[in-house]
Write a protein that holds these residues in place. Structure first.
Motif, mmCIF file in Angstrom:
data_model
loop_
_atom_site.group_PDB
_atom_site.id
_atom_site.type_symbol
_atom_site.label_atom_id
_atom_site.label_comp_id
_atom_site.label_asym_id
_atom_site.label_seq_id
_atom_site.Cartn_x
_atom_site.Cartn_y
_atom_site.Cartn_z
ATOM 1 N N HIS A 78 0.816 -1.065 -0.065
ATOM 2 C CA HIS A 78 -0.030 -0.091 0.018
ATOM 3 C C HIS A 78 0.884 0.909 -0.169
ATOM 4 C CE1 HIS A 78 -2.547 -2.972 1.563
ATOM 5 N NE2 HIS A 78 -3.560 -2.396 1.190
ATOM 6 N N HIS A 79 0.451 2.288 -0.680
ATOM 7 C CA HIS A 79 1.053 3.538 -0.638
ATOM 8 C C HIS A 79 0.077 4.726 -0.918
ATOM 9 C CE1 HIS A 79 4.120 6.444 -1.572
ATOM 10 N NE2 HIS A 79 3.662 6.837 -2.542
ATOM 11 N N GLY A 80 -0.315 5.129 0.237
ATOM 12 C CA GLY A 80 -1.499 6.014 0.461
ATOM 13 C C GLY A 80 -2.886 5.436 -0.306
ATOM 14 N N ASN A 81 -3.541 6.295 -0.972
ATOM 15 C CA ASN A 81 -4.753 5.521 -1.789
ATOM 16 C C ASN A 81 -4.141 4.435 -2.904
ATOM 17 O OD1 ASN A 81 -6.400 6.979 -0.349
ATOM 18 N ND2 ASN A 81 -6.515 8.765 -1.651
ATOM 19 N N TRP A 82 -3.037 4.090 -3.075
ATOM 20 C CA TRP A 82 -2.641 3.000 -4.113
ATOM 21 C C TRP A 82 -2.304 1.862 -3.468
ATOM 22 C CZ3 TRP A 82 -2.802 4.455 -9.265
ATOM 23 C CH2 TRP A 82 -2.869 5.783 -9.556
ATOM 24 N N ILE A 83 -2.438 0.636 -4.392
ATOM 25 C CA ILE A 83 -2.071 -0.525 -3.824
ATOM 26 C C ILE A 83 -1.307 -1.308 -4.998
ATOM 27 C CG2 ILE A 83 -3.932 -1.168 -2.139
ATOM 28 C CD1 ILE A 83 -5.266 -2.851 -4.516
ATOM 29 N N ARG A 84 -0.173 -1.915 -4.574
ATOM 30 C CA ARG A 84 0.629 -2.494 -5.637
ATOM 31 C C ARG A 84 0.022 -3.936 -5.772
ATOM 32 N NH1 ARG A 84 4.992 -5.989 -5.642
ATOM 33 N NH2 ARG A 84 5.265 -5.894 -3.524
ATOM 34 N N VAL A 85 -0.570 -4.458 -7.085
ATOM 35 C CA VAL A 85 -1.494 -5.330 -7.129
ATOM 36 C C VAL A 85 -0.722 -6.696 -7.698
ATOM 37 C CG1 VAL A 85 -3.657 -4.324 -7.438
ATOM 38 C CG2 VAL A 85 -1.916 -4.574 -9.366
ATOM 39 N N LEU A 86 -0.946 -7.861 -7.565
ATOM 40 C CA LEU A 86 -0.354 -9.028 -8.057
ATOM 41 C C LEU A 86 -0.881 -8.888 -9.560
ATOM 42 C CD1 LEU A 86 1.296 -11.587 -7.656
ATOM 43 C CD2 LEU A 86 -1.120 -12.740 -7.397
ATOM 44 N N PRO A 87 0.454 -9.185 -10.560
ATOM 45 C CA PRO A 87 -0.023 -9.175 -11.915
ATOM 46 C C PRO A 87 -1.002 -10.425 -12.207
ATOM 47 C CG PRO A 87 2.266 -9.043 -11.585
ATOM 48 C CD PRO A 87 1.752 -9.310 -10.146
ATOM 49 N N THR A 100 -7.209 3.213 -5.177
ATOM 50 C CA THR A 100 -8.610 2.406 -4.474
ATOM 51 C C THR A 100 -9.388 3.797 -4.004
ATOM 52 O OG1 THR A 100 -7.497 3.035 -2.231
ATOM 53 C CG2 THR A 100 -7.038 0.920 -3.196
ATOM 54 N N SER A 101 -9.194 4.871 -3.934
ATOM 55 C CA SER A 101 -9.938 6.088 -3.722
ATOM 56 C C SER A 101 -9.687 7.185 -4.342
ATOM 57 C CB SER A 101 -10.219 6.371 -2.428
ATOM 58 O OG SER A 101 -10.747 7.351 -2.122
ATOM 59 N N GLY A 102 -10.398 7.871 -5.337
ATOM 60 C CA GLY A 102 -10.287 8.975 -5.893
ATOM 61 C C GLY A 102 -10.526 10.461 -5.200
ATOM 62 N N LYS A 103 -10.619 10.318 -4.073
ATOM 63 C CA LYS A 103 -11.185 11.483 -3.130
ATOM 64 C C LYS A 103 -10.164 12.438 -3.124
ATOM 65 C CE LYS A 103 -9.527 9.559 1.123
ATOM 66 N NZ LYS A 103 -9.528 9.182 2.500
ATOM 67 N N ASP A 104 -8.777 12.302 -3.285
ATOM 68 C CA ASP A 104 -7.996 13.403 -3.481
ATOM 69 C C ASP A 104 -7.665 13.933 -5.155
ATOM 70 O OD1 ASP A 104 -7.734 13.255 -0.657
ATOM 71 O OD2 ASP A 104 -5.993 11.875 -0.896
ATOM 72 N N CYS A 105 -8.064 13.419 -5.917
ATOM 73 C CA CYS A 105 -8.016 13.680 -7.321
ATOM 74 C C CYS A 105 -9.000 13.719 -8.287
ATOM 75 C CB CYS A 105 -6.768 12.749 -7.900
ATOM 76 S SG CYS A 105 -7.264 11.065 -7.676
ATOM 77 N N ASP A 106 -10.292 14.216 -7.784
ATOM 78 C CA ASP A 106 -11.385 14.669 -8.538
ATOM 79 C C ASP A 106 -11.861 13.255 -9.409
ATOM 80 O OD1 ASP A 106 -12.387 16.843 -8.209
ATOM 81 O OD2 ASP A 106 -11.340 17.900 -9.687
ATOM 82 N N LEU A 107 -11.835 11.772 -8.782
ATOM 83 C CA LEU A 107 -12.091 10.881 -9.242
ATOM 84 C C LEU A 107 -13.392 10.309 -8.433
ATOM 85 C CD1 LEU A 107 -8.867 9.378 -10.649
ATOM 86 C CD2 LEU A 107 -10.779 10.139 -12.005
ATOM 87 N N PRO A 108 -14.037 9.089 -8.753
ATOM 88 C CA PRO A 108 -14.988 8.682 -7.877
ATOM 89 C C PRO A 108 -14.209 8.257 -6.449
ATOM 90 C CG PRO A 108 -15.245 7.737 -9.945
ATOM 91 C CD PRO A 108 -14.194 8.428 -9.964
#
Length: 125
Positions: A78-87, A100-108
């Motif tokens: 995890h890094h803030g609202n980002w997750i590193r996902v398994l390819p 995971t969440s767009g609350k800080d960047c004008d996304l859903p």
């Protein structure tokens, strides 16, 4: 959400297929080999119709794949609202990131939702 629209038998079969696919992907990626059951992962479900998978944890990084609504994603970091996902099996074997969440960047607000805490891959989800 998926299980509610299907009969109990189909929903159970779907969970089994999804669980087997996750086990194959984690083993193929060298994460949680089938012989080592001490690996802990976090699972997220895609809420939007399509979500970008990027090379790094920012909107400026290149989109290298997408995941469709309902897809189960395995978070390795995890890094803030980002997750590193398994390819996935058909994706490049390099760090891949999803928002995971767009609350800080004008996304859903909700893009991915955590569907299970830290669980072993063998546990039915």
């Amino acid at each position: 959400q998926f299980s509610q629209a299907r009969s109990p038998d189909v929903a159970q079969e779907s969970k089994g297929v999804e669980k087997n696919a996750l086990a194959t992907e984690t083993t193929a990626a060298g994460v949680c080999p089938s012989t080592g059951s001490n690996c802990k992962l976090t699972f997220y479900r895609v809420l939007l119709p399509r979500v970008a998978v990027r090379r790094g944890p920012s909107l400026q990084h290149q989109v290298v794949a997408t995941r469709l609504q309902g897809t189960l994603c395995i978070a390795l970091d995890h890094h803030g609202n980002w997750i590193r996902v398994l390819p996935r099996l058909n994706e490049p074997r390099r760090p891949l990131w999803m928002l995971t969440s767009g609350k800080d960047c004008d996304l859903p607000q909700e893009i991915l939702v955590q569907v299970a805490g830290l669980v072993e891959p063998e546990v039915e989800i």
